[in-house]
Design a protein around this motif. Structure first.
Motif, PDB file in Angstrom:
ATOM      1  N   ARG A  21     108.317  20.678  -4.328  1.00 38.87           N
ATOM      2  CA  ARG A  21     108.117  19.649  -5.411  1.00 38.87           C
ATOM      3  C   ARG A  21     107.606  18.379  -4.634  1.00 38.87           C
ATOM      4  O   ARG A  21     106.412  17.710  -5.342  1.00 38.87           O
ATOM      5  CB  ARG A  21     109.247  19.281  -5.896  1.00 38.87           C
ATOM      6  CG  ARG A  21     109.630  20.486  -6.925  1.00 38.87           C
ATOM      7  CD  ARG A  21     110.567  20.034  -8.112  1.00 38.87           C
ATOM      8  NE  ARG A  21     111.098  21.060  -8.784  1.00 38.87           N
ATOM      9  CZ  ARG A  21     110.541  21.390  -9.749  1.00 38.87           C
ATOM     10  NH1 ARG A  21     109.529  20.951 -10.208  1.00 38.87           N
ATOM     11  NH2 ARG A  21     111.197  22.221 -10.581  1.00 38.87           N
ATOM     12  N   ALA A  22     108.003  17.842  -3.473  1.00 39.14           N
ATOM     13  CA  ALA A  22     107.679  16.647  -2.759  1.00 39.14           C
ATOM     14  C   ALA A  22     105.921  16.852  -2.434  1.00 39.14           C
ATOM     15  O   ALA A  22     105.343  15.811  -2.461  1.00 39.14           O
ATOM     16  CB  ALA A  22     108.275  16.102  -1.845  1.00 39.14           C
ATOM     17  N   GLN A  23     105.734  18.047  -2.181  1.00 34.02           N
ATOM     18  CA  GLN A  23     104.305  18.126  -1.782  1.00 34.02           C
ATOM     19  C   GLN A  23     103.176  18.420  -2.770  1.00 34.02           C
ATOM     20  O   GLN A  23     102.027  18.973  -2.642  1.00 34.02           O
ATOM     21  CB  GLN A  23     104.189  19.327  -0.655  1.00 34.02           C
ATOM     22  CG  GLN A  23     105.018  19.208   0.713  1.00 34.02           C
ATOM     23  CD  GLN A  23     105.092  20.629   1.520  1.00 34.02           C
ATOM     24  OE1 GLN A  23     104.195  20.934   1.543  1.00 34.02           O
ATOM     25  NE2 GLN A  23     105.986  20.469   2.307  1.00 34.02           N
ATOM     26  N   GLY A  24     103.761  18.585  -3.875  1.00 33.60           N
ATOM     27  CA  GLY A  24     103.008  18.855  -5.060  1.00 33.60           C
ATOM     28  C   GLY A  24     102.624  20.295  -5.330  1.00 33.60           C
ATOM     29  O   GLY A  24     101.766  20.716  -5.907  1.00 33.60           O
ATOM     30  N   LEU A  25     103.322  21.394  -4.620  1.00 30.62           N
ATOM     31  CA  LEU A  25     103.092  22.597  -4.582  1.00 30.62           C
ATOM     32  C   LEU A  25     103.729  23.400  -5.840  1.00 30.62           C
ATOM     33  O   LEU A  25     103.354  24.397  -6.258  1.00 30.62           O
ATOM     34  CB  LEU A  25     103.197  23.302  -3.160  1.00 30.62           C
ATOM     35  CG  LEU A  25     102.265  22.943  -2.145  1.00 30.62           C
ATOM     36  CD1 LEU A  25     102.606  23.353  -0.894  1.00 30.62           C
ATOM     37  CD2 LEU A  25     100.942  23.378  -2.305  1.00 30.62           C
ATOM     38  N   TYR A  26     104.942  22.835  -6.082  1.00 36.56           N
ATOM     39  CA  TYR A  26     105.760  23.295  -7.099  1.00 36.56           C
ATOM     40  C   TYR A  26     105.879  22.214  -8.175  1.00 36.56           C
ATOM     41  O   TYR A  26     106.760  21.520  -8.072  1.00 36.56           O
ATOM     42  CB  TYR A  26     107.066  23.675  -6.613  1.00 36.56           C
ATOM     43  CG  TYR A  26     108.165  24.697  -7.212  1.00 36.56           C
ATOM     44  CD1 TYR A  26     107.675  25.891  -7.087  1.00 36.56           C
ATOM     45  CD2 TYR A  26     108.765  24.226  -8.404  1.00 36.56           C
ATOM     46  CE1 TYR A  26     108.588  27.055  -7.888  1.00 36.56           C
ATOM     47  CE2 TYR A  26     109.533  25.080  -8.916  1.00 36.56           C
ATOM     48  CZ  TYR A  26     109.581  26.383  -8.816  1.00 36.56           C
ATOM     49  OH  TYR A  26     110.365  27.116  -9.522  1.00 36.56           O
ATOM     50  N   THR A  27     105.706  22.722  -9.582  1.00 35.94           N
ATOM     51  CA  THR A  27     105.764  21.881 -10.657  1.00 35.94           C
ATOM     52  C   THR A  27     106.296  22.679 -11.777  1.00 35.94           C
ATOM     53  O   THR A  27     106.297  21.954 -12.817  1.00 35.94           O
ATOM     54  CB  THR A  27     103.934  21.159 -10.764  1.00 35.94           C
ATOM     55  OG1 THR A  27     103.422  22.410 -11.194  1.00 35.94           O
ATOM     56  CG2 THR A  27     103.443  20.447  -9.758  1.00 35.94           C
ATOM     57  N   ARG A  28     106.535  23.774 -11.300  1.00 33.95           N
ATOM     58  CA  ARG A  28     107.310  24.333 -12.848  1.00 33.95           C
ATOM     59  C   ARG A  28     108.473  23.630 -13.470  1.00 33.95           C
ATOM     60  O   ARG A  28     109.136  22.960 -12.596  1.00 33.95           O
ATOM     61  CB  ARG A  28     107.880  25.852 -12.311  1.00 33.95           C
ATOM     62  CG  ARG A  28     106.746  26.690 -11.839  1.00 33.95           C
ATOM     63  CD  ARG A  28     107.275  27.802 -11.455  1.00 33.95           C
ATOM     64  NE  ARG A  28     107.699  28.966 -12.478  1.00 33.95           N
ATOM     65  CZ  ARG A  28     107.081  29.882 -13.000  1.00 33.95           C
ATOM     66  NH1 ARG A  28     105.828  30.215 -12.630  1.00 33.95           N
ATOM     67  NH2 ARG A  28     107.447  30.623 -13.875  1.00 33.95           N
TER      68      ARG A  28
END
Length: 246
Positions: free
Chosen positions: A44-51
């Motif tokens: 989430r912090a890397q913007g890869l997981y936004t679900r």
């Protein structure tokens, strides 16, 4: 293959399971290998997981799938091609005990395939697993619990970050971006399911899919003592930074 990265699903409830999994991989490896945890907070912090996820009845709930997530890495595992810096990578759940050398698995890599896995016919009768999590049924169950990824295969380019964040989990777990002939089979010894797989098999990798010895009510399972012995090694080892949880 000169080197390989193994991405391990990380769940805060199973920190010791992650450490035992990583330690057992590296302890048996005869080739350069790096183990990396896939942590939901990091993704989430890397913007890869936004679900969108919610907390429902003490469990994570995936709003896109309209289903509970039995682990924090239920969906994030499909980010491996975007995370890997090596051409070949492995993903496995944290509830694994590696008894074999990952170099032997690397020798099975087929450059014609986008992904390889043990192709189980797994329809567990239990309604709950681990520490009371729901036991969900879906197509190709447990195929995605250990995957040998050909990260540079052109078909894996279809698995975009947007797809990972927008497609129901059941579709990702059946490898919806691939044609059937792009999915290679691995011998069952590389993902031996406790309580399901043939007990006559001498497994390279034990998967405590129902629950492992780190849970009080799962200390009776096959290969439990081997896992407990490995956990004892972990507790007395000077672990490298990547095996120490944040």
């Amino acid at each position: 293959m000169k080197e390989i990265t193994v991405f391990i699903g990380y769940d805060a409830r199973e920190d010791i399971a992650y450490k035992v999994c990583a330690y057992s991989i590296e302890r048996h490896a005869s080739m350069p290998v790096k183990t990396v945890p896939i942590k939901l907070t990091d993704m989430r912090a890397q913007g890869l997981y936004t679900r969108a996820t919610e907390e429902r009845n003490g469990s994570l709930w995936d709003c896109i799938s309209e289903a509970p997530m039995s682990t924090e890495f239920a969906i994030s595992r499909f980010l491996v091609p975007h995370l890997s810096k090596t051409e070949w990578a492995v993903f496995c759940d944290c509830d694994f005990l590696w008894r074999g050398d990952i170099a032997e698995l690397a020798q099975l890599a087929d450059p014609e395939k986008a992904l390889q896995c043990v192709q189980h016919n797994h329809q567990p009768p239990e309604k709950v697993k681990m520490d009371g999590r729901a036991q969900l049924l879906y197509a190709r169950k447990n195929w995605s619990s250990m995957m040998l990824w050909n990260c540079k295969h052109p078909s894996n380019a279809k698995l975009t970050v947007d797809m990972v964040n927008s497609v129901p989990g059941r579709d990702l777990h059946r490898f919806c971006w691939l044609e059937d002939n792009e999915i290679g089979a691995l011998p069952p010894t590389w993902n031996w399911l406790e309580g399901h797989s043939d007990p006559a098999i001498d497994p390279k990798v034990v998967h405590y899919t129902r629950g492992g010895p780190w849970f009080d009510n799962w200390k009776h399972v096959a290969y439990a003592q081997e896992w407990l012995d490995e956990a004892d090694m972990v507790r007395h080892a000077d672990l490298p930074d990547h095996m120490v949880s944040a």
